[in-house]
Scaffold this active site. Structure first.
Site, PDB file in Angstrom:
ATOM      1  CD  GLU A 188      -0.254  26.872   2.554  1.00  0.00           C
ATOM      2  OE1 GLU A 188       0.169  27.850   1.835  1.00  0.00           O
ATOM      3  OE2 GLU A 188       0.129  26.232   3.283  1.00  0.00           O
ATOM      4  CD  GLU A 223       3.735  25.406   0.133  1.00  0.00           C
ATOM      5  OE1 GLU A 223       4.693  26.135   0.387  1.00  0.00           O
ATOM      6  OE2 GLU A 223       2.723  25.943  -0.200  1.00  0.00           O
TER       7      GLU A 223
END
Ligand SMILES: *[C@@H]1O[C@H](CO)[C@@H](O)[C@H](O)[C@H]1NC(C)=O
Length: 385
Positions: free
Chosen positions: A303, A201
């Site tokens: 995720e 991320e």
């Protein structure tokens, strides 16, 4: 050894690197090596860091020695061998382990960077449990040097601007990747560790991360360089994983086409997505979900959770402790699993949290209250779509 374990060890021919043949069904071990205070407030307070946002601040406050001791206690207790047995028992075959670069202590640059020491011994222990139980391991660089995104404790530091995107910081990250690659290939404990994700991320805007694709290309070469030096055969080389194009920080495929042993990662939280925040919309979105655009395959949904949009999450309609809501969450879990298993598989965020009765971010707690089946392979049978 049970026959059922063998498929995990079978290499996926199409990928020609180390990725299991089965669909990945897994959990993140969030807040283990990179603490996210929101997930473990009680523990964080008991460590003496309750008001602090990140590991860096915690170590700065406690001082190195005291911090090392507090973190050792955390690593000792947050994920135990019993947890690994439960993961296995629930029909899961994979763990994703977020790491800070500081677990390779030689990458910590003083002054300024202060992180807990001694984590590697606990990672070794975890890896050996995973090998003993035949769980596949994805290691993920979650906390990059100087942080890859601002104001996120999940990077290990709480910074106003992401400092990662410059050559010196990349060099620090390459040192981490090379040390980890060598460590994995020269320690039997890591026999089931097959994927390394080079960055979790980053900022979701390529204009703020202009050198990112260059980092990806070099990171890949640096990992392969170590493997060539060690003479690792092609089928045992690590799968190198990147956030996918839809994350919004460039298309990694632009620099990976023709490379072997590459995989992509998509994080799918409808909580933050531009969709209607109703139960019907969540179900239909998940049932119709598709992934892997722009050649970003194979792709793992690395995720996701049962978390819902912040303004509704505590309302009666969504409250997890209300009996009448549980059936929805079971169905939505199944709808997500079915969609993600059309790809290479999934890794739920997370295994364990300290969020009281709210199990929407805790796979273990959701199984215990009966919202998730004790066998992760049951999703399709629930016919969620
Ligand atoms: C893991 O160990 C087994 C048994 O010793 C061996 O056959 C296999 O090649 C090892 N796998 C990797 C990826 O090192």
């Amino acid at each position: 050894m049970k026959a059922g374990l063998l498929p995990l060890l079978a290499l996926c021919g199409a990928v020609a690197a180390w990725l299991p043949h089965d669909k990945l069904r897994g959990v993140n071990l969030g807040s283990l090596f990179v603490v996210e205070p929101w997930m473990m407030m009680r523990k964080w307070e008991s460590m003496g860091c309750g008001s602090l946002k990140s590991e860096l601040e915690c170590v700065s406050k406690l001082g190195q020695e005291t911090a090392d001791k507090a973190f050792r206690d955390h690593w000792e207790t947050w994920v135990t061998e019993q947890d690994m047995d439960e993961i296995k028992k629930y029909g899961l075959n994979t763990i994703r382990v977020p790491l800070g670069h500081w677990i390779v202590e030689s990458t910590v640059q003083k002054p300024g960077e202060q992180f807990p020491r001694g984590g590697m011994a606990y990672l070794d222990r975890l890896a050996s449990w995973a090998t003993a139980k035949q769980l596949y391991v994805i290691l993920d660089l979650h906390g990059a040097p100087a942080a890859q995104t601002p104001q996120q404790p999940s990077t290990g530091q709480f910074v106003s601007t992401a400092g990662f995107f410059e050559p010196d910081r990349f060099n620090q990250a390459y040192a981490f990747l090379q040390a980890m690659t060598e460590h994995i290939h020269t320690n039997a404990a890591y026999n089931t560790t097959g994927t390394i994700q080079v960055l979790n991320e980053p900022v979701r805007d390529y204009s703020q991360a202009p050198l990112l694709l260059q980092y990806y290309a070099t990171a890949y070469e640096k990992i392969r360089e170590v493997e060539k030096k060690l003479g690792v055969s092609k089928d045992k080389r690590l799968t190198v994983q990147f956030m996918d194009k839809t994350w919004g920080a460039g298309n990694p495929k632009d620099v990976m086409s023709g490379k072997h042993g590459v995989a992509y990662d998509n994080h799918r939280y409808l909580k933050y997505a531009p969709v209607q925040h109703t139960k019907e919309s969540y179900l239909s979105t998940s049932c119709g979900d598709s992934f892997g655009e722009a050649g970003n395959t194979p792709i793992v949904i690395g995720e996701w959770s049962l978390g819902v949009e912040s303004s509704v999450e505590k309302t009666a309609e969504w409250e997890p402790t209300r009996e009448q809501n549980k059936a929805f969450y079971t169905k939505w879990w199944a709808a997500q699993v079915v969609a993600y298993e059309k790809q290479a598989g999934w890794v739920f965020w997370s295994w364990k949290t300290q969020l009281g009765g709210d199990w929407r971010w805790s796979y273990s707690a959701a199984v215990k209250v009966g919202v998730l089946p004790e066998d992760a392979g049951k999703a399709a049978e629930l016919s969620p779509c």
